[in-house]
Design a protein around this motif. Structure first.
Motif, PDB file in Angstrom:
ATOM      1  N   LEU A  32       0.827  -1.215   0.000  1.00  0.00           N
ATOM      2  CA  LEU A  32       0.000   0.000   0.000  1.00  0.00           C
ATOM      3  C   LEU A  32       0.861   1.265   0.000  1.00  0.00           C
ATOM      4  CD1 LEU A  32      -2.853  -1.030   2.497  1.00  0.00           C
ATOM      5  CD2 LEU A  32      -2.920  -1.050  -0.005  1.00  0.00           C
ATOM      6  N   ASN A  33       1.966   1.209   0.776  1.00  0.00           N
ATOM      7  CA  ASN A  33       2.871   2.363   0.775  1.00  0.00           C
ATOM      8  C   ASN A  33       3.507   2.555  -0.596  1.00  0.00           C
ATOM      9  OD1 ASN A  33       2.302   3.017   3.412  1.00  0.00           O
ATOM     10  ND2 ASN A  33       3.926   1.716   4.238  1.00  0.00           N
ATOM     11  N   GLY A  34       3.734   1.439  -1.301  1.00  0.00           N
ATOM     12  CA  GLY A  34       4.258   1.499  -2.667  1.00  0.00           C
ATOM     13  C   GLY A  34       3.267   2.189  -3.590  1.00  0.00           C
ATOM     14  N   LEU A  35       2.010   1.845  -3.466  1.00  0.00           N
ATOM     15  CA  LEU A  35       0.971   2.470  -4.298  1.00  0.00           C
ATOM     16  C   LEU A  35       0.970   3.979  -4.098  1.00  0.00           C
ATOM     17  CD1 LEU A  35      -2.024  -0.031  -3.876  1.00  0.00           C
ATOM     18  CD2 LEU A  35      -0.557   0.231  -5.881  1.00  0.00           C
ATOM     19  N   ALA A  37      -2.038   1.526 -15.891  1.00  0.00           N
ATOM     20  CA  ALA A  37      -2.691   2.141 -14.726  1.00  0.00           C
ATOM     21  C   ALA A  37      -2.822   3.650 -14.904  1.00  0.00           C
ATOM     22  CB  ALA A  37      -1.895   1.834 -13.466  1.00  0.00           C
ATOM     23  N   VAL A  38      -3.954   4.179 -14.485  1.00  0.00           N
ATOM     24  CA  VAL A  38      -4.130   5.630 -14.411  1.00  0.00           C
ATOM     25  C   VAL A  38      -4.160   5.978 -12.917  1.00  0.00           C
ATOM     26  CG1 VAL A  38      -5.645   7.572 -14.921  1.00  0.00           C
ATOM     27  CG2 VAL A  38      -5.422   5.690 -16.564  1.00  0.00           C
ATOM     28  N   TRP A  39      -3.105   6.673 -12.465  1.00  0.00           N
ATOM     29  CA  TRP A  39      -2.930   6.955 -11.038  1.00  0.00           C
ATOM     30  C   TRP A  39      -3.649   8.241 -10.636  1.00  0.00           C
ATOM     31  CZ3 TRP A  39      -0.160   3.574  -7.928  1.00  0.00           C
ATOM     32  CH2 TRP A  39       0.564   2.573  -8.601  1.00  0.00           C
ATOM     33  N   LYS A  40      -4.037   8.292  -9.391  1.00  0.00           N
ATOM     34  CA  LYS A  40      -4.524   9.548  -8.827  1.00  0.00           C
ATOM     35  C   LYS A  40      -3.324  10.482  -8.713  1.00  0.00           C
ATOM     36  CE  LYS A  40      -8.299   8.093  -5.790  1.00  0.00           C
ATOM     37  NZ  LYS A  40      -8.634   7.725  -4.413  1.00  0.00           N
ATOM     38  N   GLU A  96      -3.254  13.135  -3.749  1.00  0.00           N
ATOM     39  CA  GLU A  96      -4.550  12.528  -3.408  1.00  0.00           C
ATOM     40  C   GLU A  96      -4.421  11.063  -3.019  1.00  0.00           C
ATOM     41  OE1 GLU A  96      -7.530  13.105  -6.450  1.00  0.00           O
ATOM     42  OE2 GLU A  96      -7.002  15.231  -6.624  1.00  0.00           O
ATOM     43  N   ARG A  97      -3.230  10.502  -3.203  1.00  0.00           N
ATOM     44  CA  ARG A  97      -3.046   9.076  -2.893  1.00  0.00           C
ATOM     45  C   ARG A  97      -2.976   8.864  -1.386  1.00  0.00           C
ATOM     46  NH1 ARG A  97       1.942   8.415  -6.699  1.00  0.00           N
ATOM     47  NH2 ARG A  97       0.997   9.157  -8.628  1.00  0.00           N
ATOM     48  N   THR A 136      -7.258   1.998  -4.376  1.00  0.00           N
ATOM     49  CA  THR A 136      -7.927   3.002  -5.206  1.00  0.00           C
ATOM     50  C   THR A 136      -7.000   4.189  -5.530  1.00  0.00           C
ATOM     51  OG1 THR A 136      -8.890   3.943  -3.210  1.00  0.00           O
ATOM     52  CG2 THR A 136     -10.271   2.419  -4.450  1.00  0.00           C
ATOM     53  N   ASP A 137      -5.719   4.098  -5.122  1.00  0.00           N
ATOM     54  CA  ASP A 137      -4.743   5.105  -5.581  1.00  0.00           C
ATOM     55  C   ASP A 137      -4.552   4.988  -7.082  1.00  0.00           C
ATOM     56  OD1 ASP A 137      -4.495   6.023  -3.062  1.00  0.00           O
ATOM     57  OD2 ASP A 137      -2.497   5.213  -2.682  1.00  0.00           O
ATOM     58  N   ILE A 138      -4.852   3.802  -7.637  1.00  0.00           N
ATOM     59  CA  ILE A 138      -4.971   3.665  -9.087  1.00  0.00           C
ATOM     60  C   ILE A 138      -6.451   3.927  -9.370  1.00  0.00           C
ATOM     61  CG2 ILE A 138      -4.906   2.043 -11.041  1.00  0.00           C
ATOM     62  CD1 ILE A 138      -2.669   0.550  -9.581  1.00  0.00           C
ATOM     63  N   LYS A 139      -6.718   4.915 -10.219  1.00  0.00           N
ATOM     64  CA  LYS A 139      -8.138   5.245 -10.485  1.00  0.00           C
ATOM     65  C   LYS A 139      -8.775   4.129 -11.307  1.00  0.00           C
ATOM     66  CE  LYS A 139      -7.680   9.590 -12.028  1.00  0.00           C
ATOM     67  NZ  LYS A 139      -8.046  10.946 -12.474  1.00  0.00           N
ATOM     68  N   TYR A 140      -8.087   3.752 -12.373  1.00  0.00           N
ATOM     69  CA  TYR A 140      -8.561   2.682 -13.256  1.00  0.00           C
ATOM     70  C   TYR A 140      -7.431   2.350 -14.216  1.00  0.00           C
ATOM     71  CZ  TYR A 140      -9.322   6.825 -16.138  1.00  0.00           C
ATOM     72  OH  TYR A 140      -9.126   7.997 -16.807  1.00  0.00           O
TER      73      TYR A 140
END
Lengths: 176, 379
Positions: free
Chosen positions: A52-55, A153-156, A160-161, A166-170
């Motif tokens: 999660l910290n990586g994200l 991946a489309v990142w926030k 905002e992460r 969900t730090d990856i939007k889609y």
């Protein structure tokens, strides 16, 4: 007489008599309603915390096992097949391939969704077979999604992460 | 006979912010397999786990079990109850010939559950019990305590002494987060948060996991020189509700009868050396001592006062510190009790070691139930 030979007039399904909201409001159906408030805060632990910290930093982290040679994502502290501690961490790409997908039109309450949602299992580049993560597909007409499609991946935005999947939007189609 | 050939545990801690419940279970499992000298991927025929979805916060929680136990693509099943019920299941799987080696697991990550009271409340009948009170459901224990004290003629000190004994016993147990050097006056000063129940008489929750490796007679003798035999096991349920219960731990009495019969024990006082009993509310220990037939129902309090159940007494009860010292481990509570009996029988209990050959582990299914299980273990 066999059913198939008879002329059957009733529809293939029978609707029966539904309980109406009125029946419930007027307590024609005797009941007691309760809305339990049970809350949890699940400890992520060693492996998932690091993931999660990586994200949060815009990275997808996996782990490797020297026994079965797998690169695993999401990471874990032990290989469940070899049943031994993992042998190290690897950074994976934020690209992958759609293994399978579905287009949902209805929400959990059976109401139509304003926009269809495309959920897919994405095989992350660099991870072993059957190491997919589940996520959303965007920036494409749902009908155009296909198995085997390459995605990215489309990142926030970084501010905002919050260290969440969900730090990856889609994931969007990878051009080219 | 069926034997316990390996044991491992992780914890016990009031909270475990650094580990997920899976990582806790993995640590305990590795220890159990190394203790038994087995490889779970190769040697285990069946895995039994004990958990309750509302404690876990996920439905069908048994699906999350295999990875950390080495049980991927292996026979696995979950008993939605305490660890001791799982021990009965493991025993039956071996006795029936279905398996030769069974792994048994239970854990608690109670610190992940933010609303313990509401989870307990969720186990009450939704129509005629839940709407009555918004108080924390610990009051259910107080209801039972009140009538039990009346019927047995107990005074407050009689119950408070259980806390003094167990929290002090726990001082010798490095895995007992609620150990404390408390005196009777300390407990007596503890506020009655659910009159007559005092705050210090309630076991606080803790985290941890216990794993056993259970084996058939033949396999056990090959694996170890020190098998711990499951001599008897029993379980029983009285009723589902507070409005129909006897309030005398009949469940424990009946479960003990079943286990004693199987173990060939006619006189528990003479044939049992020590016991770990459910003391998640202090008065429960008195009830359970009575139900296990270690004392006449009107003598329990006097014998406790005289030191009969102390660690150097005639039948030491809760040498580990009990749940008042170790913490309420939810479905792993019976696991901690069984663990202590095993360690004592093996002579591996460290500073708190007592001399014993036959021990009893007893557990209650906690609020709001009238169910429980008992196991008789021996060398």
């Amino acid at each position: 007489m066999a059913v198939g030979k008879r002329k059957i007039e009733c529809p293939l399904y029978a609707e029966g008599t539904a309980v109406s909201e009125e029946d419930i409001k007027t307590r024609k159906v005797t009941h007691y309603e309760d809305h339990p408030d049970i809350r949890y805060s699940w400890t992520a632990g060693q492996a998932i915390s690091r993931f999660l910290n990586g994200l949060k930093e815009g990275k997808i982290l996996g782990v490797k096992c020297d026994g079965c040679k797998r690169i695993m994502v999401p990471p874990r502290m032990f290989c469940e097949l070899c049943y031994k501690p993992i042998d190290g961490w690897v950074e994976l790409k934020d690209t992958g391939t759609i293994l399978t997908y579905s287009i949902s039109y209805i929400d959990p309450d059976a109401r139509p969704l304003p926009k269809p949602i495309v959920v897919a299992l994405i095989q992350i580049d660099g991870a072993s077979q059957n190491m997919a993560i589940m996520h959303l597909i965007g920036e494409i007409e749902p009908e155009k999604v296909y198995v085997g499609m390459r995605v990215k991946a489309v990142w926030k935005p970084e501010n905002e992460r919050e260290g969440s999947v969900t730090d990856i939007k889609y994931w969007k189609p990878l051009e080219g | 006979m069926v034997a316990i050939v390996g044991v491992g545990f992780c914890g016990f801690n009031s909270t475990t912010p650094d580990l997920s419940w899976k990582e806790i279970v993995y640590e305990a499992a590795i220890k159990a397999y190394s203790d038994a000298g087995i490889n779970p991927r190769r040697d285990v025929d069946s895995f039994v786990t004990c958990e309750e979805d509302f404690w876990e916060g996920v439905a069908i929680s048994d699906e999350f079990v295999p990875d950390q136990l080495g049980a991927v693509v292996k026979p696995t099943c979950t008993v939605c109850s305490d660890f001791l019920y799982g021990l009965a299941t493991a025993y039956m799987q071996i006795k029936s010939g279905l398996a030769e080696i069974v792994v048994l697991e239970a854990h608690s990550k109670a610190s992940d559950l933010k609303t313990l009271g509401n989870a307990i409340r969720h186990a009450m009948d939704p129509i005629w019990l839940r709407p009555i009170s918004r108080a924390h459901p610990y009051y259910l224990a107080a209801l039972e305590m009140q009538i039990y004290m009346c019927e047995r003629g107990l005074c407050e000190e009689d119950v408070a002494r259980v806390v003094v004994k167990n929290k002090n016993n726990a001082l010798l147990n490095p895995s007992a987060p609620y150990a404390a050097n408390v005196k009777l006056e300390d407990v007596m000063r503890s506020p009655k948060v659910f009159d007559p129940l005092k705050k210090m008489e309630i076991a606080q929750t803790s985290d941890g996991a216990v794993i056993l490796v259970v084996a058939s007679d033949e396999v056990a003798r090959k694996l170890t020189d020190t098998p711990i035999w499951i001599k008897g096991i029993g379980w029983w349920t009285e009723t589902n509700s507070y409005d129909t219960a006897s309030f005398s731990a009949l469940y424990a009495y009946k479960a003990a009868k079943m286990a004693y019969k199987m173990a060939g024990i006619a006189n528990p006082v003479k044939e049992v050396d020590f016991a770990e009993v459910d003391d998640r509310f202090a008065f429960k220990e008195l009830q359970h001592i009575e139900a296990l037939q270690f004392a006449n129902k009107f003598e329990v309090a006097r014998l406790l006062r005289d030191g009969y159940f102390d660690r150097d007494g005639v039948i030491p009860v809760n040498v580990s510190g009990g749940s008042l010292g170790v913490g309420n481990l939810l479905e792993c509570t019976g696991g901690q009790k069984t663990l202590e009996v095993i360690l004592q029988l093996r002579g591996e209990a460290g500073k708190r070691q007592i001399d014993a050959e036959v021990g009893v582990a007893q557990v209650w299914r906690y609020l709001p139930t009238f169910s429980g299980a008992v196991a008789v273990l021996g060398v």
